[in-house]
Write a protein that holds these residues in place. Structure first.
Motif, mmCIF file in Angstrom:
data_model
loop_
_atom_site.group_PDB
_atom_site.id
_atom_site.type_symbol
_atom_site.label_atom_id
_atom_site.label_comp_id
_atom_site.label_asym_id
_atom_site.label_seq_id
_atom_site.Cartn_x
_atom_site.Cartn_y
_atom_site.Cartn_z
ATOM 1 N N VAL A 80 0.850 -1.192 0.000
ATOM 2 C CA VAL A 80 0.000 0.000 0.000
ATOM 3 C C VAL A 80 0.886 1.243 0.000
ATOM 4 C CG1 VAL A 80 -1.675 1.345 1.344
ATOM 5 C CG2 VAL A 80 -1.900 -1.152 1.195
ATOM 6 N N LEU A 81 0.663 2.099 -0.977
ATOM 7 C CA LEU A 81 1.342 3.390 -1.010
ATOM 8 C C LEU A 81 0.250 4.421 -0.777
ATOM 9 C CD1 LEU A 81 3.837 5.125 -1.569
ATOM 10 C CD2 LEU A 81 3.384 4.886 -4.008
ATOM 11 N N ALA A 82 0.188 4.937 0.451
ATOM 12 C CA ALA A 82 -0.928 5.819 0.817
ATOM 13 C C ALA A 82 -0.446 7.257 0.959
ATOM 14 C CB ALA A 82 -1.562 5.352 2.129
ATOM 15 N N GLU A 83 -1.275 8.180 0.485
ATOM 16 C CA GLU A 83 -0.975 9.584 0.754
ATOM 17 C C GLU A 83 -2.192 10.236 1.393
ATOM 18 O OE1 GLU A 83 0.367 12.077 -2.525
ATOM 19 O OE2 GLU A 83 0.530 13.816 -1.177
ATOM 20 N N LEU A 84 -1.930 11.025 2.427
ATOM 21 C CA LEU A 84 -2.996 11.764 3.100
ATOM 22 C C LEU A 84 -3.020 13.187 2.560
ATOM 23 C CD1 LEU A 84 -2.197 10.755 6.822
ATOM 24 C CD2 LEU A 84 -3.524 9.499 5.130
ATOM 25 N N GLY A 85 -4.178 13.657 2.149
ATOM 26 C CA GLY A 85 -4.312 15.029 1.649
ATOM 27 C C GLY A 85 -3.411 15.315 0.472
ATOM 28 N N HIS A 112 -3.335 4.471 -2.553
ATOM 29 C CA HIS A 112 -4.563 4.798 -1.835
ATOM 30 C C HIS A 112 -4.481 6.238 -1.359
ATOM 31 C CE1 HIS A 112 -6.363 0.777 -1.770
ATOM 32 N NE2 HIS A 112 -5.110 0.354 -1.770
ATOM 33 N N LEU A 113 -5.394 7.065 -1.844
ATOM 34 C CA LEU A 113 -5.369 8.480 -1.504
ATOM 35 C C LEU A 113 -6.485 8.790 -0.503
ATOM 36 C CD1 LEU A 113 -4.812 9.965 -5.085
ATOM 37 C CD2 LEU A 113 -3.099 9.319 -3.369
ATOM 38 N N VAL A 114 -6.110 9.443 0.588
ATOM 39 C CA VAL A 114 -7.099 9.842 1.587
ATOM 40 C C VAL A 114 -7.407 11.315 1.344
ATOM 41 C CG1 VAL A 114 -7.603 10.075 4.045
ATOM 42 C CG2 VAL A 114 -6.224 8.139 3.229
ATOM 43 N N GLU A 115 -8.596 11.572 0.864
ATOM 44 C CA GLU A 115 -8.939 12.933 0.428
ATOM 45 C C GLU A 115 -10.431 13.157 0.595
ATOM 46 O OE1 GLU A 115 -7.073 15.799 -1.012
ATOM 47 O OE2 GLU A 115 -9.026 16.335 -0.190
ATOM 48 N N THR A 116 -10.805 14.249 1.241
ATOM 49 C CA THR A 116 -12.222 14.539 1.436
ATOM 50 C C THR A 116 -12.785 15.491 0.384
ATOM 51 O OG1 THR A 116 -11.401 16.055 3.128
ATOM 52 C CG2 THR A 116 -12.495 14.069 3.896
ATOM 53 N N VAL A 151 3.278 5.405 4.058
ATOM 54 C CA VAL A 151 2.371 6.555 4.100
ATOM 55 C C VAL A 151 3.179 7.831 3.918
ATOM 56 C CG1 VAL A 151 0.772 7.888 5.535
ATOM 57 C CG2 VAL A 151 0.785 5.404 5.691
ATOM 58 N N VAL A 152 2.719 8.712 3.061
ATOM 59 C CA VAL A 152 3.326 10.041 3.000
ATOM 60 C C VAL A 152 2.227 11.084 3.199
ATOM 61 C CG1 VAL A 152 5.261 9.377 1.509
ATOM 62 C CG2 VAL A 152 3.173 10.218 0.467
ATOM 63 N N ALA A 153 2.596 12.196 3.828
ATOM 64 C CA ALA A 153 1.641 13.287 4.060
ATOM 65 C C ALA A 153 2.409 14.592 4.097
ATOM 66 C CB ALA A 153 0.901 13.067 5.377
ATOM 67 N N ASN A 154 2.090 15.482 3.176
ATOM 68 C CA ASN A 154 2.699 16.808 3.193
ATOM 69 C C ASN A 154 1.612 17.850 3.444
ATOM 70 O OD1 ASN A 154 5.003 18.650 2.700
ATOM 71 N ND2 ASN A 154 3.708 19.380 1.033
ATOM 72 N N GLU A 155 1.807 18.655 4.446
ATOM 73 C CA GLU A 155 0.832 19.703 4.805
ATOM 74 C C GLU A 155 -0.577 19.148 4.932
ATOM 75 O OE1 GLU A 155 0.958 23.751 4.000
ATOM 76 O OE2 GLU A 155 2.781 23.665 2.795
ATOM 77 N N PHE A 156 -0.693 17.999 5.554
ATOM 78 C CA PHE A 156 -2.002 17.413 5.842
ATOM 79 C C PHE A 156 -2.362 17.637 7.313
ATOM 80 C CE2 PHE A 156 -4.193 13.742 7.749
ATOM 81 C CZ PHE A 156 -5.418 13.835 7.107
#
Ligand code: SAH
Length: 369
Positions: A80-85, A112-116, A151-156
């Protein structure tokens, strides 16, 4: 008044003042008028610029980090390569392009992108379909399927709601958003119940000795941020993997009021144009570290974005990109390096935080990796 201010004023008139966290959540995520749900805030025509939007080098170097981490994990496939925001999807596109150096990395990657935000989901889809890598979207990290995970998250994390507590006299009060006599939004304080200091441990979940006691001192906590960090940490402890979190923030426990609004690349009054300005708070990395450790993850000390990028080869990457460019092209790459890594620019203000499965060594963070 913005439509969201009218909506919030009605809500407050009906049920009373709301916490700063509820206010932030409404400003950013109200289904009708929320800032992220109604617009693409990134870039020149927007309200702020992020590192991936400044230069492709940012996402490429994170890509190099991700590939090296995946190899340290034993090159699991699938993973799983997930990114938040993920914003406009720029970081992920640059990361995946770098991933081509290891075709098996790309073959195994399930993005997998976590995005609202529906607006940003569309932008991400546009940016990323050309990569050919399968992509799925989720509203929450919990919905991302289990398995070895990066998991990566920049400015999330800076966009997650915070509560603010203010030392007043012997006790603490929570900063609230109410309405003033003119019917406009205004900050106020709600004393925490109980005898002197009784509510203190509930505030930060940290020993009260580390909390400031001067009258007016502000302590911020983000239950949402610690919950997400904890969930990611549980995931990597159970299934293997690591998380890389880039943001501006502090080592905690307290640095005063960091709630800030940005509109058209300038600071704005956080109460003045709800839903139409970006709203952020500095990230409490000590709290994220605590959540990671509690879940059994191996938490690394914070390093600056400048150091992180330089150790990953920012200078070399800039040199390669600049070769064959004219003077103006070279100058613009040099300026990007300065913006990303310079001490006066993002280099020091932004921090890189990582944790992993306890047995996993990480590039950059662990000398022998
Ligand atoms: N990482 C991108 C965008 C940063 S802006 C970049 O560096 O350019 C913050 C991002 O987080 C946006 O994509 C926004 O829509 C998303 N976001 C904000 N709050 C969120 C939440 N609670 N859940 C999921 N995504 C959220």
């Amino acid at each position: 008044m913005t439509p969201l201010e009218e909506k919030l004023a009605r809500r407050i008139a009906a049920t009373g003042p709301i916490t700063v966290a509820d206010y932030m959540a409404a400003c950013l995520g109200d289904p009708e008028h929320g800032y992220y749900l109604t617009r693409d805030p990134l870039g020149r025509g927007g309200d702020f610029v992020t590192a991936p939007e400044i230069s492709q080098m940012f996402g490429e170097l994170i890509g190099a980090f991700a590939v090296a981490t995946w190899m340290m994990m034993g090159s699991p496939s699938p993973f799983v390569l997930a990114e938040l925001g993920p914003g406009r999807g720029t970081l992920m596109a640059d990361l995946l392009r770098t991933g081509r150096v290891r075709p098996s990395f790309l073959d195994g990657a399930r993005v997998h992108l976590v995005e609202t935000s529906p607006v940003l989901r569309r932008a991400q889809e546009q940016t990323l379909t050309a990569t050919g890598v399968p992509i799925a979207w989720h509203d929450r990290f919990e919905a991302v399927p289990a398995g070895p995970t990066i998991v990566v998250a920049n400015e999330f994390f800076d966009a997650l709601p915070i509560r603010q507590f203010v030392r007043s006299g012997d006790g603490w009060a929570e900063r609230m958003v109410g309405i003033d006599e003119g019917g406009r939004l205004a900050f106020g304080l709600r004393p925490l119940g109980g005898p002197t200091g009784a509510a203190e441990p509930a505030i930060a979940g940290s020993p009260s000795s580390s909390l400031p006691l001067a009258d007016g001192a502000v302590v911020e906590v983000s239950p949402a941020a610690t919950a997400i960090a904890g969930t990611i940490a549980e995931r990597v402890v159970r299934h293997g993997g690591a998380a890389l979190i880039v943001d501006y923030g502090y080592q905690g426990p307290a640095l005063g009021d960091t709630l800030q609004a940005a509109k058209a690349h300038r600071f704005a009054d956080p109460l003045l144009t709800p839903g139409e300005a970006d709203l952020t708070a500095h990230v409490d990395f000590a709290a994220l570290a605590g959540a990671g450790r509690k879940a059994g993850a191996f938490v690394r000390p914070l390093i600056s974005q400048g150091d992180f990028l330089i150790r990953l080869g920012l200078a070399e990457r800039a040199e390669a990109l600049a070769s064959g460019k004219d003077d103006a092209g070279r100058a613009s790459i040099a300026a990007d390096v300065e913006r990303l890594a310079g001490r006066e620019a993002m280099g020091d203000l932004f921090k890189v935080f990582a944790f992993s499965h306890p047995a996993l060594a990480l590039p950059v963070f662990d000398a022998d990796a």
